[in-house]
Motif scaffolding. Structure first.
Motif, PDB file in Angstrom:
ATOM      1  N   GLY A   1       9.922   5.367 -17.581  1.00 22.64           N
ATOM      2  CA  GLY A   1       8.740   6.352 -17.856  1.00 22.64           C
ATOM      3  C   GLY A   1       8.403   6.097 -18.759  1.00 22.64           C
ATOM      4  O   GLY A   1       8.765   5.069 -19.772  1.00 22.64           O
ATOM      5  N   SER A   2       6.726   7.121 -19.223  1.00 23.70           N
ATOM      6  CA  SER A   2       6.423   6.546 -20.908  1.00 23.70           C
ATOM      7  C   SER A   2       6.891   8.199 -21.438  1.00 23.70           C
ATOM      8  O   SER A   2       6.679   9.577 -20.944  1.00 23.70           O
ATOM      9  CB  SER A   2       4.673   6.981 -20.930  1.00 23.70           C
ATOM     10  N   TYR A   3       7.539   7.912 -22.758  1.00 21.32           N
ATOM     11  CA  TYR A   3       8.055   9.078 -23.568  1.00 21.32           C
ATOM     12  C   TYR A   3       6.850   8.902 -24.673  1.00 21.32           C
ATOM     13  O   TYR A   3       6.006   8.113 -25.788  1.00 21.32           O
ATOM     14  CB  TYR A   3       9.260   8.961 -23.941  1.00 21.32           C
ATOM     15  N   ASP A   4       6.103  10.301 -25.404  1.00 24.67           N
ATOM     16  CA  ASP A   4       5.707  10.147 -26.564  1.00 24.67           C
ATOM     17  C   ASP A   4       6.469  10.939 -27.805  1.00 24.67           C
ATOM     18  O   ASP A   4       7.495  11.533 -27.592  1.00 24.67           O
ATOM     19  CB  ASP A   4       4.699  11.618 -26.617  1.00 24.67           C
ATOM     20  N   LEU A   5       6.585   9.772 -28.909  1.00 20.21           N
ATOM     21  CA  LEU A   5       8.391  10.304 -29.634  1.00 20.21           C
ATOM     22  C   LEU A   5       7.012  10.879 -31.104  1.00 20.21           C
ATOM     23  O   LEU A   5       5.875  11.047 -31.192  1.00 20.21           O
ATOM     24  CB  LEU A   5       8.262   8.857 -30.605  1.00 20.21           C
ATOM     25  N   SER A   6       8.110  11.929 -31.152  1.00 18.20           N
ATOM     26  CA  SER A   6       8.086  12.978 -32.497  1.00 18.20           C
ATOM     27  C   SER A   6       9.170  13.222 -32.607  1.00 18.20           C
ATOM     28  O   SER A   6      11.117  12.811 -32.159  1.00 18.20           O
ATOM     29  CB  SER A   6       7.756  14.257 -32.053  1.00 18.20           C
TER      30      SER A   6
END
Length: 173
Positions: free
Chosen positions: A148-153
């Motif tokens: 899937g698609s993940y925003d990194l923080s």
């Protein structure tokens, strides 16, 4: 000699621009050679629920994910990946108890962020000697994270979920 004198301001501008007034991130900061000297820390991501109203806070940048840079990075889910960058809290200190987060709402994952890599460029640009060891190198097994698609923080304060957006979307195939 004149070329060296002319290049010095350009180099300084690049370093300062990488950690400039944006209190969030600087994805344009190039990693110094010293950052690779700290061995990567092996960790396995675990499910994580970030507070819905989590504030943004601190400073951070992702230098690379398996050698890739950019707003979108695609990696195979069966891979072990190395993420390198740096993080600082709002007080310009290396955050204690920080987390590296793969967020996509209901299916988010996190690992402890262990700093310690030399980042004199970050310390100089943000004017805080406390950030001389703000770099991190995380070696992560992506097999436990669904495709899937993940925003990194980076969560700089786990108690409030205060976080710094790394401005990188990770696509796991």
């Amino acid at each position: 000699m004149k070329k060296m004198i002319l290049m010095a301001p350009a180099i300084a501008a690049v370093l300062i621009a990488g950690c400039g007034a944006d209190p969030q991130t600087s994805a344009d900061t190039a990693p110094p050679a010293a950052a690779a000297a700290v061995p990567a820390v092996d960790v396995v991501p675990a499910p994580y629920a970030m507070a819905a109203d989590a504030p943004t806070s601190g400073y951070c940048a992702l230098d690379s994910a398996n050698g890739q840079r950019g707003e979108v990075v695609t990696l195979p889910g069966s891979d072990v990946a190395v993420f390198g960058g740096w993080a600082a809290d709002a007080e310009k200190q290396v955050p204690e108890g920080a987390l590296f987060v793969f967020g996509n709402g209901a299916d988010s994952h996190a690992v402890p962020l262990v700093a310690g890599a030399n980042r004199p460029d970050v310390a100089a640009a943000l004017g805080s000697e406390a950030l001389a060891q703000a770099g991190f190198n995380l070696r992560l097994d992506l097999a436990g994270i669904p495709a899937g698609s993940y925003d990194l923080s980076v969560v700089t304060d786990p108690a409030t979920s205060a976080h710094c957006d790394l401005r990188t979307r990770l696509v796991i195939e």
